[in-house]
Each structure stands twice: as C-alpha cells, then as structure tokens.
Design a protein around this motif. Structure first.
Motif, mmCIF file in Angstrom:
data_model
loop_
_atom_site.group_PDB
_atom_site.id
_atom_site.type_symbol
_atom_site.label_atom_id
_atom_site.label_comp_id
_atom_site.label_asym_id
_atom_site.label_seq_id
_atom_site.Cartn_x
_atom_site.Cartn_y
_atom_site.Cartn_z
ATOM 1 N N GLY A 1 1.024 -1.154 -0.067
ATOM 2 C CA GLY A 1 0.128 0.007 -0.116
ATOM 3 C C GLY A 1 0.846 1.280 0.043
ATOM 4 O O GLY A 1 1.855 1.468 0.919
ATOM 5 N N PRO B 1 -2.461 0.032 -4.928
ATOM 6 C CA PRO B 1 -3.310 0.492 -3.712
ATOM 7 C C PRO B 1 -2.730 1.923 -3.252
ATOM 8 O O PRO B 1 -1.447 1.831 -2.804
ATOM 9 C CB PRO B 1 -3.141 -0.579 -2.784
ATOM 10 C CG PRO B 1 -2.012 -1.563 -3.270
ATOM 11 C CD PRO B 1 -1.520 -0.872 -4.453
ATOM 12 N N SER C 1 -1.406 3.878 5.589
ATOM 13 C CA SER C 1 -0.754 2.711 5.785
ATOM 14 C C SER C 1 -1.586 2.208 7.015
ATOM 15 O O SER C 1 -1.266 0.800 7.107
ATOM 16 C CB SER C 1 0.724 2.767 6.095
ATOM 17 O OG SER C 1 1.136 3.785 7.208
ATOM 18 N N GLU D 1 -7.433 1.705 5.128
ATOM 19 C CA GLU D 1 -7.455 1.094 3.770
ATOM 20 C C GLU D 1 -6.832 1.741 2.628
ATOM 21 O O GLU D 1 -6.741 3.111 2.641
ATOM 22 C CB GLU D 1 -9.063 1.019 3.647
ATOM 23 C CG GLU D 1 -9.850 -0.162 4.495
ATOM 24 C CD GLU D 1 -11.209 -0.395 3.975
ATOM 25 O OE1 GLU D 1 -11.817 -1.565 4.412
ATOM 26 O OE2 GLU D 1 -11.930 0.531 3.416
ATOM 27 N N GLN D 2 -6.830 0.942 1.712
ATOM 28 C CA GLN D 2 -6.222 1.655 0.512
ATOM 29 C C GLN D 2 -7.224 1.252 -0.653
ATOM 30 O O GLN D 2 -7.854 0.275 -0.798
ATOM 31 C CB GLN D 2 -4.692 0.981 0.071
ATOM 32 C CG GLN D 2 -3.754 1.385 1.211
ATOM 33 C CD GLN D 2 -3.643 0.079 2.144
ATOM 34 O OE1 GLN D 2 -3.967 -1.111 1.923
ATOM 35 N NE2 GLN D 2 -3.509 0.464 3.407
ATOM 36 N N ARG E 1 -6.579 -3.954 2.103
ATOM 37 C CA ARG E 1 -5.774 -3.680 3.035
ATOM 38 C C ARG E 1 -4.434 -3.931 2.765
ATOM 39 O O ARG E 1 -4.386 -5.580 2.669
ATOM 40 C CB ARG E 1 -6.129 -4.130 4.611
ATOM 41 C CG ARG E 1 -6.862 -3.276 5.404
ATOM 42 C CD ARG E 1 -7.450 -3.804 6.644
ATOM 43 N NE ARG E 1 -8.399 -3.072 7.005
ATOM 44 C CZ ARG E 1 -8.448 -1.928 7.718
ATOM 45 N NH1 ARG E 1 -7.210 -1.520 8.003
ATOM 46 N NH2 ARG E 1 -9.422 -1.264 8.297
#
Ligand code: SAH
Length: 242
Positions: free
Chosen positions: A167, A188, A192, A195-196, A218
């Motif tokens: 991510g 993504p 960190s 959620e991405q 995630r």
C-alpha cells in the motif's frame, strides 16, 4: 503468435498432486463466484501451484482465499486480490511488466503464467532469495531484484504494466515516468494504517495520464525512501498534464 511455452517447465507431478489440483480448481470457482471474470487471469491462477509458496505445515491451507504470513512481517496476498490486480493490469503475452513487492513470488508467477516478461523488485533480501529459489525450482522465467521498488527499475523501463503489491501513501512518481505510452500502473493508495483504494493509472500519451479508482483493500505498507514520503508533486487524474 507463437504459443506460450509452459510457464513452469520444472514443476513435477510429485510437487503438484491431484489433491492440490482439486483444491486449486475449487479456488478458481470461488474467485469466479466473487466476480473475477477475466478468463485468462482465472486460467493463470489455476496454473500456479500456490501450495509450494507455503511452509509444508500450512500447505493444506494454501487454496483458501486468504492472505498468509510469509516471514519478515510480510504476507502472500489473498488470491482474490492477486486476481483482481492482475485483471486490472490487463497484461498481454510478451508485455514487459514490473512488480513492486516480490514477497513470496506468487503474484510474479501468476504474471509469468499470463505470458508476461516479468521483472519484480523486493526490498527484503531474505524474501527475494526465497522467491528466487522457488521460481528456479519451478523453472519460472522472471527477473528478480532487491531494492526499493518505489523508485521503479529504470534499467528495464519502459513497462507496459506496473503492479504494486504494497500500500502506497501516494502514487510514486518514478513509476509514472517508467510507464510506456498505453502502459497501466495498478497501485493501492491510502494511509498505511487504514484501507487503500485500488488505483489504475493509464498513460495515454507522453504527457497525459488517466486515473480510475476501484475497491478498497488492506495491504502491508510500501516502505523505502521513495515510497511516497514526499508529497506527490506530479498531478494526475483526468487528463492533467505533467
Ligand atoms: N506480491 C507478493 C505479496 C507481497 S506483500 C506475493 O505474491 O507474495 C508486499 C511486499 O512488498 C513485501 O514483501 C514487502 O517486503 C515488499 N515491499 C514493501 N515496500 C517495498 C519497496 N519499497 N520496494 C520493494 N518491495 C517492497
């Protein structure tokens, strides 16, 4: 076009027993039911012996649609995520692809099974070494590198596809620069600790990029000095010019 050679010429029958093949076919059915519609991607997932990426004690769980620890605090991505990212990348045979975050080497093998010319960078030397041994055992053709993949891989650029499997807080600008025209970056993006959202950025011309945003996931964080620690000064989205 010449037919794709078998992606894993050294995979033996003993390494891939009928029970493994059966579990894998069930996983492919599950991915299809979850909405993965790209038949080439489903075929590629169906070709990669995921159980070999696990410690023998965990191999029976390898075909669950779950992420698992692979050591060094990292994970092998969930099959759904691997299939989802691979489908967004839309890689065609012989296209040159960069993966950022080799990890176990599983996603790299899915890209090999899609016929791509795969280059993959991993920050953690121990993981890269393990992936290298496994890919050699399978006879999988992929070039593995140790380094900060957020800086891309200028010596092998431009790429038709770049796939980031960690991510990122922001889109690493070096990766945009290393996309060929028509190339796709799947990454993504998000905090960190949360959620991405999956982003796909298509390079439409030397100066124009188009961005699309998809589902939330995630990922483990993209680390390293180029990993978005600086604010992203290059504007993307719509048809902004850089
Ligand atoms: N694609 C992997 C999953 C990887 S998890 C698989 O199929 O198993 C994300 C990986 O990205 C981890 O192995 C982590 O060490 C690596 N990583 C994190 N930051 C990185 C960076 N800047 N450059 C290269 N690899 C990175």
């Amino acid at each position: 076009m010449r037919p794709a050679p078998t992606p894993f010429p050294l995979l033996t029958a003993a390494d891939d027993a009928p029970v493994d093949q059966g579990r894998r076919a069930a996983l492919v059915r599950q991915l299809r039911a979850r909405g993965i519609a790209d038949e080439r991607v489903l075929t590629a997932v169906g070709a990669v012996p995921r159980h070999l990426f696990f410690d023998p004690g965990l191999a029976s769980q390898a075909y669950q649609d779950k992420a698992f620890p692979i050591g060094a605090g990292q994970t092998i991505s969930q099959p759904y995520t691997v299939a989802y990212q691979s489908a967004l990348l839309g890689v065609k045979p012989h296209e040159r692809v960069l993966e950022v975050g080799t990890g176990s080497g599983y996603q790299a093998c899915v890209l090999v099974a899609l016929g791509a010319d795969v280059h993959s960078v991993e920050l953690e030397p121990s993981l890269s070494a393990r992936a290298r041994r496994l890919l050699a055992r399978l006879g999988a053709r992929a070039a593995l590198y140790v380094g900060d993949g957020a800086a891309g891989l200028p010596e092998a650029a431009p790429f038709a596809g770049i796939l980031v499997t960690a991510g990122a807080r922001t889109v690493p600008p070096a990766l945009l620069r290393q996309l060929g025209v028509g190339g796709r970056l799947v990454v993504p993006v998000g905090p960190s600790d949360g959620e991405q959202r999956m982003h796909r950025i298509v390079r439409e011309s030397a100066t124009e990029f188009r961005q699309e945003i998809f589902e939330a996931f995630r990922f483990v964080p993209l680390r390293g000095s180029s990993a978005g620690a600086q604010p992203n000064s290059e504007r993307i989205g719509g048809t902004n010019r850089m």
